[in-house]
Design a protein around this motif. Sequence first.
Motif, PDB file in Angstrom:
ATOM      1  N   ALA A  31       0.839  -1.202   0.000  1.00  0.00           N
ATOM      2  CA  ALA A  31       0.000   0.000   0.000  1.00  0.00           C
ATOM      3  C   ALA A  31       0.871   1.247   0.000  1.00  0.00           C
ATOM      4  CB  ALA A  31      -0.916   0.007   1.228  1.00  0.00           C
ATOM      5  N   LYS A  32       1.956   1.190   0.760  1.00  0.00           N
ATOM      6  CA  LYS A  32       2.867   2.331   0.846  1.00  0.00           C
ATOM      7  C   LYS A  32       3.464   2.619  -0.530  1.00  0.00           C
ATOM      8  CE  LYS A  32       7.259   3.339   3.108  1.00  0.00           C
ATOM      9  NZ  LYS A  32       8.191   2.911   4.170  1.00  0.00           N
ATOM     10  N   GLN A  33       3.913   1.552  -1.213  1.00  0.00           N
ATOM     11  CA  GLN A  33       4.508   1.737  -2.523  1.00  0.00           C
ATOM     12  C   GLN A  33       3.476   2.305  -3.495  1.00  0.00           C
ATOM     13  OE1 GLN A  33       7.954   1.052  -3.202  1.00  0.00           O
ATOM     14  NE2 GLN A  33       7.266   2.400  -4.846  1.00  0.00           N
ATOM     15  N   GLN A  34       2.251   1.782  -3.401  1.00  0.00           N
ATOM     16  CA  GLN A  34       1.185   2.250  -4.286  1.00  0.00           C
ATOM     17  C   GLN A  34       0.913   3.734  -4.055  1.00  0.00           C
ATOM     18  OE1 GLN A  34      -2.366  -0.225  -4.086  1.00  0.00           O
ATOM     19  NE2 GLN A  34      -3.618   1.360  -5.058  1.00  0.00           N
ATOM     20  N   LEU A  35       0.877   4.121  -2.809  1.00  0.00           N
ATOM     21  CA  LEU A  35       0.627   5.526  -2.491  1.00  0.00           C
ATOM     22  C   LEU A  35       1.781   6.414  -2.961  1.00  0.00           C
ATOM     23  CD1 LEU A  35      -0.881   5.109   1.095  1.00  0.00           C
ATOM     24  CD2 LEU A  35      -2.077   5.979  -0.923  1.00  0.00           C
ATOM     25  N   GLN A  36       3.020   5.941  -2.756  1.00  0.00           N
ATOM     26  CA  GLN A  36       4.169   6.736  -3.189  1.00  0.00           C
ATOM     27  C   GLN A  36       4.148   6.939  -4.701  1.00  0.00           C
ATOM     28  OE1 GLN A  36       7.301   4.398  -1.364  1.00  0.00           O
ATOM     29  NE2 GLN A  36       7.578   5.887   0.284  1.00  0.00           N
ATOM     30  N   ASP A  37       3.856   5.856  -5.426  1.00  0.00           N
ATOM     31  CA  ASP A  37       3.819   5.962  -6.895  1.00  0.00           C
ATOM     32  C   ASP A  37       2.712   6.912  -7.328  1.00  0.00           C
ATOM     33  OD1 ASP A  37       4.600   2.429  -7.498  1.00  0.00           O
ATOM     34  OD2 ASP A  37       5.862   4.163  -6.995  1.00  0.00           O
ATOM     35  N   CYS A  38       1.563   6.783  -6.679  1.00  0.00           N
ATOM     36  CA  CYS A  38       0.401   7.595  -7.054  1.00  0.00           C
ATOM     37  C   CYS A  38       0.667   9.077  -6.752  1.00  0.00           C
ATOM     38  CB  CYS A  38      -0.834   7.102  -6.289  1.00  0.00           C
ATOM     39  SG  CYS A  38      -2.299   8.119  -6.550  1.00  0.00           S
ATOM     40  N   VAL A  39       1.188   9.357  -5.573  1.00  0.00           N
ATOM     41  CA  VAL A  39       1.450  10.761  -5.198  1.00  0.00           C
ATOM     42  C   VAL A  39       2.503  11.347  -6.128  1.00  0.00           C
ATOM     43  CG1 VAL A  39       2.405  12.241  -3.384  1.00  0.00           C
ATOM     44  CG2 VAL A  39       0.716  10.498  -2.807  1.00  0.00           C
ATOM     45  N   SER A  40       3.517  10.543  -6.421  1.00  0.00           N
ATOM     46  CA  SER A  40       4.574  11.001  -7.317  1.00  0.00           C
ATOM     47  C   SER A  40       4.010  11.362  -8.686  1.00  0.00           C
ATOM     48  CB  SER A  40       5.613   9.882  -7.427  1.00  0.00           C
ATOM     49  OG  SER A  40       6.697  10.313  -8.166  1.00  0.00           O
ATOM     50  N   ARG A  41       3.088  10.543  -9.183  1.00  0.00           N
ATOM     51  CA  ARG A  41       2.474  10.846 -10.492  1.00  0.00           C
ATOM     52  C   ARG A  41       1.656  12.114 -10.427  1.00  0.00           C
ATOM     53  NH1 ARG A  41       1.348   5.352 -10.576  1.00  0.00           N
ATOM     54  NH2 ARG A  41      -0.777   5.760  -9.864  1.00  0.00           N
ATOM     55  N   LYS A  42       0.899  12.265  -9.359  1.00  0.00           N
ATOM     56  CA  LYS A  42       0.024  13.439  -9.235  1.00  0.00           C
ATOM     57  C   LYS A  42       0.844  14.731  -9.153  1.00  0.00           C
ATOM     58  CE  LYS A  42      -4.127  11.553  -7.006  1.00  0.00           C
ATOM     59  NZ  LYS A  42      -5.218  12.160  -7.763  1.00  0.00           N
ATOM     60  N   LEU A  43       2.002  14.638  -8.502  1.00  0.00           N
ATOM     61  CA  LEU A  43       2.769  15.865  -8.290  1.00  0.00           C
ATOM     62  C   LEU A  43       3.691  16.205  -9.455  1.00  0.00           C
ATOM     63  CD1 LEU A  43       3.780  15.541  -4.514  1.00  0.00           C
ATOM     64  CD2 LEU A  43       1.950  16.906  -5.533  1.00  0.00           C
ATOM     65  N   SER A  44       3.931  15.242 -10.300  1.00  0.00           N
ATOM     66  CA  SER A  44       4.924  15.502 -11.383  1.00  0.00           C
ATOM     67  C   SER A  44       4.275  16.204 -12.564  1.00  0.00           C
ATOM     68  CB  SER A  44       5.534  14.193 -11.849  1.00  0.00           C
ATOM     69  OG  SER A  44       4.525  13.378 -12.404  1.00  0.00           O
TER      70      SER A  44
END
Lengths: 147, 313
Positions: A134-147
């Motif tokens: 879940a942590k990895q999924q959230l990190q990937d998702c947040v990273s996409r949203k912010l980039s």
Amino acid sequence: MLLAFITNRCRSRHDAAELAQETWLRVWKSVSTQFDGTDFRAWLYRIARNLMVDHYRRKVPQPLAVLPEPEPPAEPDFVDAPSDTAVALAGCLEQLSGEHMTIVRARLKGEGYETISQRLGIPQNTAMTRFHRAKQQLQDCVSRKLS
Amino acid sequence: MNLYALEIPDDEAHLADWLERHLVGLHVTELVRQLEVVQGAAPADAPRTLADALADRLPRVLDEGLGTLPPAQLQSLLRQPQLLLELQEQVCMGGGSYWSGVTRSAEHLELASDGWRRLQTVLQTSGGKTDAITTAFESAAPKTVSPVTSSVTISAAHSQRRRRLWLVGLVSFAAAAVVLVAVTLSNRASHQPWGWEKPGVFAAQLSAPEYLNHVADTAQEWFRKRPDTKEGLLERLHQMRRGCDALQAAQHAQLVAADKDWLLERCQVWAKKFDDQIAALEAGQSVTDIRSAADETVNKLITALRERAKQSA
């Protein structure tokens, strides 16, 4: 600690650095006349807090119309709006499965894996793996949203 | 972008240390925001104030840290994240010397160092007498190699009582933002970063075993210089110690949580050994003995890293 205190209450790193410097300068200039020799730390942080209040009050735009001005707040909100990261995280949390969300919430409340695994009826290693997924999924998702 | 909230340690035994690093650090506000986003509105029976959450344990927390709290009260700080901001303020205003010993990040040290340099410049250009301040801090610096401060002596160069009180307040207050800056300035002449202090050393895109071996290889650089004077060895030890801080602050995204927690926990142990060696050197023990002790520490940490690399393969 002063730097941590100011940085966590300022809107920008630049503001924090300036205010920290201004605090020490104010201390240096006024210690011989205004410090009563008792609680130095309390005095230091009062100076820092007052400088932050003044700094952010000066940034409030003046009303243009000639109308009675509203009462200014006693202390402006130094840190008011959620950060971009927090906003992105909120959006990404909605994409987690129900169980992943449960585990993430429990972990961030400080619950241990043993407690979580007993409550959910799953092995401890499974609970740990699911949290990290879940942590990895959230990190990937947040990273996409912010980039 | 850092999801600080998700870096909560897997091992509950490390929760207090992790929270303490945030309380003295630069990102507790962001941590609070992220915790609030995840947890939503607090339940009706959640404690509203720090006094409600910690009851009569707050003085002990201020003196001895969060490790004095039972798990339930530690968890209450996470369930009501705003309390962390209130606690940070309490620590700033009334925390004991314990909090000076909590590790600061490399980013924090760098900011404090920059701030001090600018402050010195401003004071000097405005005709302020900085020589006494510099003397006081440089006399304090060798004893304050890390956030852990031992007893600090001040050379009272000024005769004015208030100025002396200011210096006493600053140094005894042991603000990492000021004292560590002095350490940084006095020790960091213009040395080229090596070992764990090198930029990008923890950003290497490697598998977990490769990464742990890479960290071990980097530590090996300790042996490239063999100082045989007290000043040279002190400088080398300070640099190694700062490398530990950089390791503590790094993300270690290459590692699974268990390995990362292990690495951070071991780094604290190694850092303590370097602190003890620095203190012993300053107290007058022989350069040869201390260098041998430091060599042993570095060899042990290299071995531990390589062993862990094998286990994680």
